[in-house]
Scaffold this active site. Structure first.
Site, PDB file in Angstrom:
ATOM      1  N   ASP A  33     -40.337  19.912  14.367  1.00  0.00           N
ATOM      2  CA  ASP A  33     -39.719  20.605  15.504  1.00  0.00           C
ATOM      3  C   ASP A  33     -40.589  20.404  16.746  1.00  0.00           C
ATOM      4  O   ASP A  33     -41.821  20.488  16.682  1.00  0.00           O
ATOM      5  CB  ASP A  33     -39.564  22.098  15.197  1.00  0.00           C
ATOM      6  N   ASN A  90     -29.516  28.530  11.522  1.00  0.00           N
ATOM      7  CA  ASN A  90     -28.883  29.409  12.495  1.00  0.00           C
ATOM      8  C   ASN A  90     -27.456  28.940  12.731  1.00  0.00           C
ATOM      9  O   ASN A  90     -27.195  27.733  12.801  1.00  0.00           O
ATOM     10  CB  ASN A  90     -29.669  29.390  13.810  1.00  0.00           C
ATOM     11  N   GLN A  97     -27.985  29.588  17.356  1.00  0.00           N
ATOM     12  CA  GLN A  97     -27.945  28.137  17.151  1.00  0.00           C
ATOM     13  C   GLN A  97     -27.881  27.455  18.514  1.00  0.00           C
ATOM     14  O   GLN A  97     -26.999  27.752  19.318  1.00  0.00           O
ATOM     15  CB  GLN A  97     -26.720  27.745  16.313  1.00  0.00           C
ATOM     16  N   SER A  98     -28.826  26.552  18.771  1.00  0.00           N
ATOM     17  CA  SER A  98     -28.863  25.889  20.076  1.00  0.00           C
ATOM     18  C   SER A  98     -28.474  24.418  20.002  1.00  0.00           C
ATOM     19  O   SER A  98     -28.155  23.827  21.033  1.00  0.00           O
ATOM     20  CB  SER A  98     -30.252  26.031  20.713  1.00  0.00           C
ATOM     21  N   HIS A 103     -28.773  22.025  10.811  1.00  0.00           N
ATOM     22  CA  HIS A 103     -30.189  21.774  10.524  1.00  0.00           C
ATOM     23  C   HIS A 103     -30.785  22.969   9.806  1.00  0.00           C
ATOM     24  O   HIS A 103     -30.439  24.118  10.080  1.00  0.00           O
ATOM     25  CB  HIS A 103     -30.981  21.484  11.808  1.00  0.00           C
TER      26      HIS A 103
HETATM   27  P1  AMP Z   1     -31.646  26.151  16.605  1.00  0.00           P
HETATM   28  O1  AMP Z   1     -32.053  27.063  17.714  1.00  0.00           O
HETATM   29  O2  AMP Z   1     -31.588  26.787  15.261  1.00  0.00           O
HETATM   30  O3  AMP Z   1     -30.373  25.400  16.950  1.00  0.00           O
HETATM   31  O4  AMP Z   1     -32.814  25.089  16.463  1.00  0.00           O
HETATM   32  C1  AMP Z   1     -32.907  23.949  17.246  1.00  0.00           C
HETATM   33  C2  AMP Z   1     -34.324  23.484  17.152  1.00  0.00           C
HETATM   34  O5  AMP Z   1     -34.381  22.144  17.614  1.00  0.00           O
HETATM   35  C3  AMP Z   1     -35.313  24.280  17.994  1.00  0.00           C
HETATM   36  O6  AMP Z   1     -36.306  24.859  17.143  1.00  0.00           O
HETATM   37  C4  AMP Z   1     -35.902  23.249  18.953  1.00  0.00           C
HETATM   38  O7  AMP Z   1     -37.267  23.448  19.205  1.00  0.00           O
HETATM   39  C5  AMP Z   1     -35.634  21.959  18.209  1.00  0.00           C
HETATM   40  N1  AMP Z   1     -35.533  20.753  19.044  1.00  0.00           N
HETATM   41  C6  AMP Z   1     -34.808  20.591  20.172  1.00  0.00           C
HETATM   42  N2  AMP Z   1     -34.957  19.335  20.643  1.00  0.00           N
HETATM   43  C7  AMP Z   1     -35.786  18.697  19.786  1.00  0.00           C
HETATM   44  C8  AMP Z   1     -36.326  17.378  19.723  1.00  0.00           C
HETATM   45  N3  AMP Z   1     -36.033  16.450  20.645  1.00  0.00           N
HETATM   46  N4  AMP Z   1     -37.150  17.069  18.685  1.00  0.00           N
HETATM   47  C9  AMP Z   1     -37.463  17.999  17.756  1.00  0.00           C
HETATM   48  N5  AMP Z   1     -36.976  19.257  17.762  1.00  0.00           N
HETATM   49  C10 AMP Z   1     -36.153  19.605  18.757  1.00  0.00           C
END
Ligand code: AMP
Length: 117
Positions: A33, A90, A97-98, A103
């Site tokens: 991450d 998430n 979830q972002s 994942h």
């Molecule tokens: P979520 O909020 O559950 O959707 O998790 C998305 C995750 O993706 C977050 O923990 C971010 O830090 C991670 N993330 C976003 N962009 C990248 C990237 N380019 N490489 C690795 N992790 C990322």
């Protein structure tokens, strides 16, 4: 050519942006991450685009199981299997979830809090 409903994880799968990969096979990719919340924070994703748990289908059952087993393998490889870890996915706005590509967060390497929400 970007795919429809593309995400940052789609770009990582296609090698268009870099990631610190820790595991890869024909169906699954895992990488660190970018904003780790613990000493070990790895994202384990299917190469097939599934937007999130709401979009997982019965036909994805084997793949979903494999994602969890890859989490276990990485925990062993990172040496946190005995100390323990957390696997989180998430889903949607309330789940925070972002990235709309399914994942699993594998988090460990320190004492986590008991809080989930
Ligand atoms: P979520 O909020 O559950 O959707 O998790 C998305 C995750 O993706 C977050 O923990 C971010 O830090 C991670 N993330 C976003 N962009 C990248 C990237 N380019 N490489 C690795 N992790 C990322």
């Amino acid at each position: 050519m970007p795919e429809k409903n593309d995400t940052i994880f789609g770009k990582i799968i296609r090698g268009e942006i870099p990631a610190s990969k820790v595991y890869e096979d024909d169906e699954v990719l895992a990488f660190s991450d970018i904003a780790p919340q613990a000493p070990v924070h790895v994202l384990v994703i299917p190469k097939k685009r599934i937007a999130g748990m709401n979009d997982a289908a019965d036909e994805d059952a084997k793949l979903l199981g494999k994602l969890l087993l890859v989490c276990k393998k990485i925990a062993q490889d990172k040496g946190i299997d005995k100390s323990g870890y957390r696997i989180v996915t998430n889903c949607g706005p309330h789940g925070c979830q972002s990235v709309e590509h399914l994942h699993f967060h594998l988090v460990g390497g320190t004492q986590l809090t008991g809080k989930l929400g």
